[in-house]
Scaffold this motif. Structure first.
Motif, short mmCIF file in Angstrom:
data_model
loop_
_atom_site.label_atom_id
_atom_site.label_comp_id
_atom_site.label_asym_id
_atom_site.label_seq_id
_atom_site.Cartn_x
_atom_site.Cartn_y
_atom_site.Cartn_z
N ILE A 1 -45.08 -22.36 32.82
CA ILE A 1 -45.80 -22.25 31.55
C ILE A 1 -46.59 -20.95 31.50
N LEU A 2 -47.25 -20.61 32.60
CA LEU A 2 -48.01 -19.36 32.66
C LEU A 2 -47.10 -18.16 32.41
N LYS A 3 -45.93 -18.15 33.01
CA LYS A 3 -44.98 -17.05 32.82
C LYS A 3 -44.57 -16.93 31.36
N ALA B 1 -45.60 -13.78 28.53
CA ALA B 1 -44.57 -13.01 27.85
C ALA B 1 -44.81 -12.93 26.34
N MET B 2 -45.78 -13.68 25.84
CA MET B 2 -46.06 -13.70 24.40
C MET B 2 -47.09 -12.65 24.02
N PRO B 3 -46.95 -11.98 22.88
CA PRO B 3 -47.96 -11.03 22.41
C PRO B 3 -49.23 -11.76 21.99
N PRO B 4 -50.37 -11.06 22.02
CA PRO B 4 -51.65 -11.70 21.70
C PRO B 4 -51.67 -12.42 20.35
N VAL C 1 -56.69 -14.52 26.36
CA VAL C 1 -55.70 -13.50 26.71
C VAL C 1 -56.11 -12.83 28.02
N GLY C 2 -57.40 -12.56 28.16
CA GLY C 2 -57.90 -11.98 29.40
C GLY C 2 -57.71 -12.92 30.58
N ARG C 3 -57.95 -14.20 30.35
CA ARG C 3 -57.74 -15.18 31.42
C ARG C 3 -56.29 -15.21 31.87
N LEU C 4 -55.37 -15.17 30.91
CA LEU C 4 -53.95 -15.18 31.25
C LEU C 4 -53.57 -13.99 32.13
N ARG D 1 -56.16 -22.32 28.20
CA ARG D 1 -56.21 -22.94 26.88
C ARG D 1 -54.79 -23.32 26.48
N LEU D 2 -54.53 -24.60 26.39
CA LEU D 2 -53.21 -25.06 25.96
C LEU D 2 -53.28 -26.56 25.72
#
Length: 249
Positions: free
Chosen positions: A33-35, A39-42, A60-63, A124-125
């Motif tokens: 899921i993290l990967k 790969a997704m834009p902000p 986004v920073g956490r990711l 966050r998910l």
């Protein structure tokens, strides 16, 4: 007996209060899921999260810097929502914390299912987020029956204190041999039971605390819950659903 509860959106880092006892069972899936999210834009992530700019920037920073194996917080201390405030694990005694670790399971869109002292990092998910993963249309399809299978391997009796969003990731997949008791917290209005989101979260957290304080193990014992002004309403309850009404009898 296992008690399933929902996570919370707001999370923090606390690596000092209590040590973690292990890593989440479904850590490889969390890595997938993290990967996918990295790969997704902000902009797409913000749509997925349905949040404002500040929260999107934070996550986004956490990711970008997320480490699933180091600098972890026990799950039960990481979540900061109303339910966890009323559960108040930070001021529990050792026996109560041990009860949580044995009996409580936290459902998560990111981690799947967690023991209270599994080490986690803020994310966050939501479970209902429409995140496509390896041909699966959303997280419900991705997790499939894995969470139910894990729980069924531990117990044949589940107390459901999770929201519908999270319980639907488990309940439809459980084998018939597993007995499920769902607890409902509400108020009487026009002959019906009205559930209010914030009050429900408070009651669920308070019940988890009460379960731990009283070391509850059996279905019948749950009828005695009376914190926050609730009482068990036999006339509205069934074998598989206990209704607790707030206010006078």
């Amino acid at each position: 007996m296992r008690v399933i509860i929902s996570p919370a959106k707001k999370m923090n880092v606390d690596t000092d209060s209590f040590p973690v006892s292990g890593l989440p069972r479904f850590l490889p899936q969390a890595g997938q899921i993290l990967k996918a999210m990295r790969a997704m834009p902000p902009g797409e992530l913000q749509k997925l999260w349905k949040c404002n700019d500040a929260i999107a920037k934070l996550n986004v920073g956490r990711l970008r810097h997320m480490d699933l194996r180091q600098g972890l917080t026990p799950a039960v201390l990481s979540y900061e929502g109303i339910q966890y405030q009323y559960m108040a694990p930070g001021v529990m005694e050792a026996e109560q914390l041990a009860y949580l670790q044995e009996h409580v399971r936290i459902l998560s869109g990111f981690y799947g299912v967690l023991r209270p002292f599994d080490g986690v990092t803020p994310y966050r998910l939501e479970m209902q987020a429409r995140l496509p993963l390896e041909g699966f249309r959303n997280l419900y399809a991705f997790w499939g029956g894995r969470l139910a299978e894990a729980l069924a391997a531990e117990t044949d009796f589940i107390v459901n204190l999770a929201s519908r969003e999270y319980s639907r990731a488990v309940l439809p997949h459980l084998p018939s041999a597993v007995d499920v008791l769902t607890c409902v917290f509400g108020q009487r209005k026009d002959g019906k039971v009205l559930e209010k989101g914030t009050r429900c979260k408070m009651a669920r957290g308070q019940m988890v605390r009460w379960l731990a304080e009283n070391r509850i193990e059996k279905r019948e014992q749950l009828r005695a819950f009376s914190d926050l002004g609730y009482h068990f309403e036999a006339g509205l309850s069934t074998e598989n659903q206990f209704v607790f009404i707030e206010g006078g009898r």
